[in-house]
Design an enzyme around this catalytic site. Structure first.
Site, mmCIF file in Angstrom:
data_model
loop_
_atom_site.group_PDB
_atom_site.id
_atom_site.type_symbol
_atom_site.label_atom_id
_atom_site.label_comp_id
_atom_site.label_asym_id
_atom_site.label_seq_id
_atom_site.Cartn_x
_atom_site.Cartn_y
_atom_site.Cartn_z
ATOM 1 N N SER A 83 0.797 -1.231 0.000
ATOM 2 C CA SER A 83 0.000 0.000 0.000
ATOM 3 C C SER A 83 0.830 1.283 0.000
ATOM 4 O O SER A 83 0.316 2.346 -0.326
ATOM 5 C CB SER A 83 -0.945 0.017 1.199
ATOM 6 O OG SER A 83 -0.229 0.149 2.414
ATOM 7 N N LYS A 154 0.677 4.692 6.741
ATOM 8 C CA LYS A 154 0.112 5.505 5.658
ATOM 9 C C LYS A 154 0.730 6.896 5.719
ATOM 10 O O LYS A 154 1.427 7.253 6.669
ATOM 11 C CB LYS A 154 -1.417 5.630 5.798
ATOM 12 C CG LYS A 154 -2.174 4.312 5.925
ATOM 13 C CD LYS A 154 -2.171 3.504 4.644
ATOM 14 C CE LYS A 154 -2.942 2.200 4.819
ATOM 15 N NZ LYS A 154 -2.828 1.318 3.613
#
Length: 264
Positions: A83, A154
């Site tokens: 990701s 993230k």
């Protein structure tokens, strides 16, 4: 027989014990061949015990220092998914600073590690092997093994109060269009349009590989409250990739991308 003769005969008598022998010539023949004297055996045991004690003390000190560093300074984590490509690759070992946000402010663009929020659903299941789970959790707790399974990584896009939106494949924060050089080449800034206001004490996060990142967008209900991450869940800021050696580098927050974004 003269006295000299008597002394000579006495000197040759093997059973005579009246004559003294120098200390360095004394031989203790009271032990069987190969038998260790009790005094030497005791000293040997004390020596082994001392070495063992020192090893235990050193191990305890090392574990304590590792725990303190992991708790207050930095902690290692591993990257299990794609990701955050190409900023972070699968298998990367990263170093996470504990000073953010505990002792320094968060900034847009920071790459952060956080515990999976309750609004994102239950965390991934742990190993069914209880022994392996206990050993792994213990080593992770003291900082010897890197964490990762129960944490996510993230990039911070929106701070509390920010208006984060994507329209026509353009990301905007507080009305300013972002040029995002950290995105994986070829991926889109977002798949669908959205617009949210980040709630107080929460942040909006997105992966650099937007096409393969289940982040704040996928967990939100359009209000910003479910997809955003509580600041209290943040473990720290990613500052570097430590392993493999070919990937060793600092992790850029790309402050220039957000320098024109006004604060709310």
């Amino acid at each position: 027989m003269t006295n000299d003769s008597a002394d000579s005969a006495k000197a040759n008598d093997p059973h005579d014990t009246s004559r003294s022998t120098p200390d360095d010539a004394k031989v203790d023949d009271s032990y069987a061949p190969g038998e260790v004297p009790e005094q030497q055996d005791a000293q040997h045991k004390r020596g082994k015990a001392s070495v063992l004690k020192e090893a235990i003390v050193v191990a305890v000190i090392a574990l304590t220092l590792s725990f303190l560093v992991k708790t207050f300074v930095a902690q290692p984590f591993y990257i299990p998914s794609q990701s955050m490509e190409n900023t972070l690759d699968i298998g990367d070992r990263i170093v996470v600073s504990k000073f953010t946000p505990q002792h320094s402010d968060l900034h847009r663009g920071d790459v952060v590690v956080f515990s999976q929020p309750a609004t994102w659903g239950p965390p991934p299941p742990e190993s069914s092997n209880a022994v392996k789970r206990v050993v792994k959790d213990g080593l992770t707790f003291v900082g010897i093994l890197p964490g990762g399974a129960q944490h996510l990584v993230k990039r911070l896009i929106g701070l509390p109060g920010d208006e984060v939106a994507c329209s026509g494949q353009k990301m905007k924060v507080n009305g300013v269009t972002l040029n995002e050089p950290y995105l994986k080449p070829g991926v889109k800034p977002c798949q669908t349009d959205f617009s949210v206001t980040v709630p107080k004490d929460r942040i909006w996060v997105m992966g650099d590989n937007r096409d393969s990142s289940y982040d704040s967008r996928g967990h939100d209900d359009g209000t910003g409250s479910k997809g955003s991450v509580p600041e209290s869940d943040i473990t720290g800021q990613v500052v570097a990739v430590a392993w493999p050696l070919t990937r060793m580098q600092s992790v850029d927050a790309h402050p220039a991308t957000f320098e024109k974004v006004p604060n709310k």
